[in-house]
Design an enzyme around this catalytic site. Structure first.
Site, PDB file in Angstrom:
ATOM      1  N   LEU A  60       2.259  -2.152   7.065  1.00 27.35           N
ATOM      2  CA  LEU A  60       1.404  -1.018   7.404  1.00 27.35           C
ATOM      3  C   LEU A  60       0.985  -0.253   6.154  1.00 27.35           C
ATOM      4  O   LEU A  60       1.610  -0.385   5.094  1.00 27.35           O
ATOM      5  CB  LEU A  60       2.150  -0.107   8.381  1.00 27.35           C
ATOM      6  CG  LEU A  60       2.572  -0.806   9.687  1.00 27.35           C
ATOM      7  CD1 LEU A  60       3.589   0.025  10.455  1.00 27.35           C
ATOM      8  CD2 LEU A  60       1.342  -1.093  10.556  1.00 27.35           C
ATOM      9  N   LYS A 166       9.801  -0.905  -5.161  1.00 28.98           N
ATOM     10  CA  LYS A 166       8.393  -1.258  -4.977  1.00 28.98           C
ATOM     11  C   LYS A 166       7.480  -0.218  -5.617  1.00 28.98           C
ATOM     12  O   LYS A 166       6.502  -0.565  -6.302  1.00 28.98           O
ATOM     13  CB  LYS A 166       8.097  -1.380  -3.481  1.00 28.98           C
ATOM     14  CG  LYS A 166       6.633  -1.472  -3.107  1.00 28.98           C
ATOM     15  CD  LYS A 166       5.973  -2.730  -3.602  1.00 28.98           C
ATOM     16  CE  LYS A 166       4.563  -2.843  -3.009  1.00 28.98           C
ATOM     17  NZ  LYS A 166       3.813  -3.961  -3.593  1.00 28.98           N
TER      18      LYS A 166
END
Length: 296
Positions: A60, A166
């Site tokens: 998402l 990340k």
């Protein structure tokens, strides 16, 4: 049955890897036909995925959307149960991830935050890198599924650590791409041959991911379309800055890439691959391009 919510640029490619490997995938995405395109069985609602799947993957845009899928009316939390595992492949805020992990754990479910790197091309090939946060035992249990689309899987620690890694990685990606774009435009205006300049950079201390993996194609007029857009890159840099603020770490180097990708977004490249930042910089430098190919 594997559930999948978010079958866009990355999620659709990952889902196709799963279905090609023989896994049954129940997919939900607001875009008509996205599930079918990925080879998945379409689910009309998030609730349907939550009810029918024991392993659910999310891909998402950001934490706001992840939270709506998990916490929304009839969302995944409402159907969470013991033994269910939710793997969030999104680029998301670590603080939000930790909160969601706690809420799901109270229902017996587990959240694995699994930031991915490598872009659309690596997703297509099944060679993504995963930075995973959560219980090691759960990660090891689902590793055969993850290996369908990932070549390297790193356990970073507890909940939120995968998404933290990340963000740190994406920031360096943003820095190298923005800085290399600036250098290549400057080199062009200085009368340097882009191919030769790139060879010099890749043989010298200025070498980085962008010089090695992006610009050899860009100087030939191939922008490697299909990857992270300028809008999404800007969003990731903002998430990085917010994360460093929460950690109490000064963020002294974010202004450059934030300005670069913000410029690209405002000059019409918002929904194009972030590699087009070189054209945005070239626009304000007088219409410079680092290749001689005719624009589309």
């Amino acid at each position: 049955m594997i559930g999948f919510v978010g079958l866009g640029n990355m999620g659709g490619r990952i889902a196709r890897r799963l279905t090609a490997a023989g896994h049954s995938v129940l997919g939900h995405d607001p875009a008509p036909g996205a599930a079918e395109k990925a080879g998945a069985t379409p689910a009309a609602t998030v609730a349907e995925v939550g009810r029918d799947a024991e392993l659910i993957l999310l891909s998402l845009p950001d934490s706001k959307v992840v939270e709506s899928v998990v916490l929304g009316d009839d969302g995944l939390l409402a159907h969470a149960r013991k033994g269910q595992v939710i793997v969030d492949l999104s680029t998301a805020a670590p603080g939000s991830t930790r909160r969601l992990a706690g809420l799901l754990a109270a229902e017996g479910a587990r959240l694995i935050d699994a930031g991915v790197s490598g872009g659309a091309a690596a997703a297509e090939r099944g060679t993504l890198t995963i930075m995973a946060g959560g219980e090691r035992e759960e990660i090891e249990r689902i590793t055969p599924i993850l290996e369908t689309f990932a070549q390297k899987i790193f356990h970073m620690g507890g909940p939120g650590t995968g998404h933290s890694a990340k963000l740190l990685n994406n920031f360096l990606n943003a820095v190298s791409l923005a800085a290399t774009s600036e250098v290549m435009i400057a080199g062009r205006k200085a009368g340097l041959d882009p191919h030769t300049l790139l060879d010099v950079l890749n043989s010298s201390s200025g070498a980085n991911w962008a010089t090695a993996n992006r610009f050899p194609s860009i100087v030939e007029g191939d922008y490697l379309e299909g990857g992270l857009t300028s809008t999404l890159m800007t969003k990731d840099i903002v998430l990085y800055v917010d994360h460093l603020r929460a950690l109490g770490v000064p963020s002294l180097n974010a202004a450059g890439p934030l300005a670069s990708f913000g410029l690209a977004a405002n000059l019409g490249y918002a929904d194009q691959i972030s590699n087009r930042v070189v054209d945005a910089l070239g626009d304000v430098a007088g219409g410079v391009r680092v290749h001689d190919h005719q624009e589309d």
